[in-house]
Design an enzyme around this catalytic site. Structure first.
Site, PDB file in Angstrom:
ATOM      1  N   TRP A 104      41.858  42.347  36.845  1.00 33.50           N
ATOM      2  CA  TRP A 104      41.358  41.018  37.228  1.00 33.50           C
ATOM      3  C   TRP A 104      42.069  39.897  36.500  1.00 33.50           C
ATOM      4  CZ3 TRP A 104      39.588  40.842  41.761  1.00 33.50           C
ATOM      5  CH2 TRP A 104      38.877  41.924  42.283  1.00 33.50           C
ATOM      6  N   ASP A 178      36.522  34.650  32.519  1.00 36.21           N
ATOM      7  CA  ASP A 178      35.975  35.260  33.736  1.00 36.21           C
ATOM      8  C   ASP A 178      34.961  36.307  33.283  1.00 36.21           C
ATOM      9  OD1 ASP A 178      35.410  36.768  35.963  1.00 36.21           O
ATOM     10  OD2 ASP A 178      37.488  37.153  36.523  1.00 36.21           O
ATOM     11  N   LYS A 202      27.285  40.859  40.934  1.00 32.87           N
ATOM     12  CA  LYS A 202      27.193  42.027  40.058  1.00 32.87           C
ATOM     13  C   LYS A 202      25.896  41.982  39.259  1.00 32.87           C
ATOM     14  CE  LYS A 202      32.054  41.712  40.266  1.00 32.87           C
ATOM     15  NZ  LYS A 202      32.334  42.911  41.023  1.00 32.87           N
TER      16      LYS A 202
HETATM   17  N1  PMP Z   1      36.850  38.837  38.447  1.00 38.67           N
HETATM   18  C1  PMP Z   1      36.207  39.974  38.123  1.00 38.67           C
HETATM   19  C2  PMP Z   1      36.050  40.345  36.688  1.00 38.67           C
HETATM   20  C3  PMP Z   1      35.706  40.788  39.140  1.00 38.67           C
HETATM   21  O1  PMP Z   1      35.087  41.929  38.841  1.00 38.67           O
HETATM   22  C4  PMP Z   1      35.862  40.401  40.498  1.00 38.67           C
HETATM   23  C5  PMP Z   1      35.316  41.211  41.643  1.00 38.67           C
HETATM   24  N2  PMP Z   1      35.129  42.527  41.448  1.00 38.67           N
HETATM   25  C6  PMP Z   1      36.552  39.223  40.762  1.00 38.67           C
HETATM   26  C7  PMP Z   1      37.016  38.459  39.722  1.00 38.67           C
HETATM   27  C8  PMP Z   1      36.763  38.770  42.174  1.00 38.67           C
HETATM   28  O2  PMP Z   1      35.569  38.329  42.665  1.00 38.67           O
HETATM   29  P1  PMP Z   1      35.356  37.958  44.214  1.00 38.67           P
HETATM   30  O3  PMP Z   1      35.466  39.210  44.985  1.00 38.67           O
HETATM   31  O4  PMP Z   1      33.996  37.357  44.189  1.00 38.67           O
HETATM   32  O5  PMP Z   1      36.406  36.962  44.583  1.00 38.67           O
END
Ligand code: PMP
Length: 367
Positions: A104, A178, A202
């Site tokens: 991520w 994040d 989550k």
């Molecule tokens: N950052 C993290 C730490 C994530 O776990 C996720 C999704 N699993 C995202 C960003 C992306 O999120 P989204 O699918 O809501 O764009």
């Protein structure tokens, strides 16, 4: 048979919350309307919104000089929205620093390259994302617009056990975190961050809601190309009502916040999360039939990726798990293997049921 859902997100929500929302689905508090049918500017929804915001402020002890924004666009949207709101602090050609600890943060730094010079201050990619690199080894820029970290790598299962202290080495650059996959799972000191963001799907509520907690002095630097609906200052001035916010997702998030308070707040949840994670990692470590590749000390309490020594048993493992009501244990497609996400709403019994199955399956297959 009880069902336990180990999905990484959208993920398990507290049963009490779902039952509560179900009971008032057709008629919220005698209003004659479902929350989904209400104007976001009407008194009914405004009261839902204000309570949700206040409860979140209480739960995380958000200081008064921070704004809480309820946005859309998800975690990936924020990867563009953050630079569009912050690189303007340092003008054209600004540098932003990233620490690359997994999938991520990797996606985030790629996106930021559209808006700024990206300096990767540290990366553990060569070691397979198995830890958080020591802060002293970070090659920070002297004056970056901000420093981005992902405090819990959902795919790789790496979690920061500390808050990096970078201010002195970066001219006081704000730390952007994040926290999509572990917000509200542990006590945090919001004042150590400039921006905290996360998708809600989550640990908070349904997909569609994105949370941003931003220090007030960081508002007002958006690039001209930043869409108004994603300009934090505009959103803050309009109390997240510049455009129509994801009202039902905010309502469910608000119920989750109330549930968290009833459970004793974030500190109480953190204790439970430690107990759950300890139980699961101890089981995985007890045999080489299973493997978790993250170094102890950096292992996520929320997302536990693991591999079977004999990967030809993967399908049998997943089928057996499903038969026992243990759902969505398949690892992310980019890394394979298995992953158990054990968010706030996963009870200890769910982790115990998984541990029992892990032990039984290993015994049955010569582990
Ligand atoms: N950052 C993290 C730490 C994530 O776990 C996720 C999704 N699993 C995202 C960003 C992306 O999120 P989204 O699918 O809501 O764009």
């Amino acid at each position: 048979m009880p069902i336990f859902n180990f999905s990484a997100g959208p993920a398990v929500l507290p049963k009490e919350v779902l039952a509560h929302a179900g009971a008032e689905m057709l008629d919220w508090h005698g209003s004659g309307m479902s929350v989904m049918e209400m104007s976001h500017r009407g008194p009914e929804f405004m009261s839902i919104y204000r309570e949700a915001e206040q409860d979140l402020r209480d739960l995380l002890a958000v200081p008064a000089n921070y704004r809480i924004l309820f946005l859309q666009g998800g975690g990936l949207g924020e990867n563009a929205i953050v630079p569009m709101n912050l690189v303007g602090r340092k003008g054209q050609g600004a540098t932003v620093d990233f620490v690359h600890t997994g999938s991520w943060s990797g996606k985030s730094l790629k996106e930021a390259q559209k808006y700024a010079q990206v300096n990767v201050a540290a990366s553990t990619q060569a070691e397979g994302f198995n830890r958080v690199p020591d802060v002293d080894s970070w090659k920070l820029s002297p004056d970056p617009a901000y420093v981005h970290i992902c405090t819990n790598e959902t795919i790789d299962g790496v979690e920061y056990p500390f808050v990096p202290d970078i201010a002195a080495r970066t001219h006081g650059a704000p730390l952007v975190a994040d926290m999509s996959s572990h917000i509200l799972s542990r006590v945090i000191d919001v004042s150590k961050y400039g921006v905290i963001f996360g998708g809600a799907q989550k640990n908070i509520g349904p997909a569609g809601l994105t949370l941003v907690i931003v220090r007030e002095d960081l508002l007002g630097h958006a690039l001209p190309i930043c869409p108004s609906a994603f300009n934090w200052q505009v959103v803050a001035e309009n109390n997240s009502m510049y455009n129509t916010p994801p009202t039902y997702a905010i309502y469910i998030a608000g119920l989750v916040f109330k549930w968290l308070k009833q459970q004793g707040g974030v500190a109480a949840l953190e204790e439970r999360n430690i107990a759950k994670a300890t139980l699961l990692y101890a089981c995985l470590d007890a045999t080489d039939f299973y493997q978790n590749r993250v170094l102890p000390g950096f292992r996520s309490r929320m997302n536990v990726p693991f591999y079977l020594r004999d990967e030809s048993l993967n399908d049998a493992f997943l089928a057996g798990a499903r038969e026992r009501g243990l759902l969505q244990l398949k690892g992310h497609k980019s890394v394979g293997g298995m992953r158990a996400s054990i968010y706030n709403a996963m009870p200890l019994e769910g982790v115990q049921a998984l541990v029992d199955y892990l032990n039984t399956f290993a015994r049955q297959h010569g582990g």
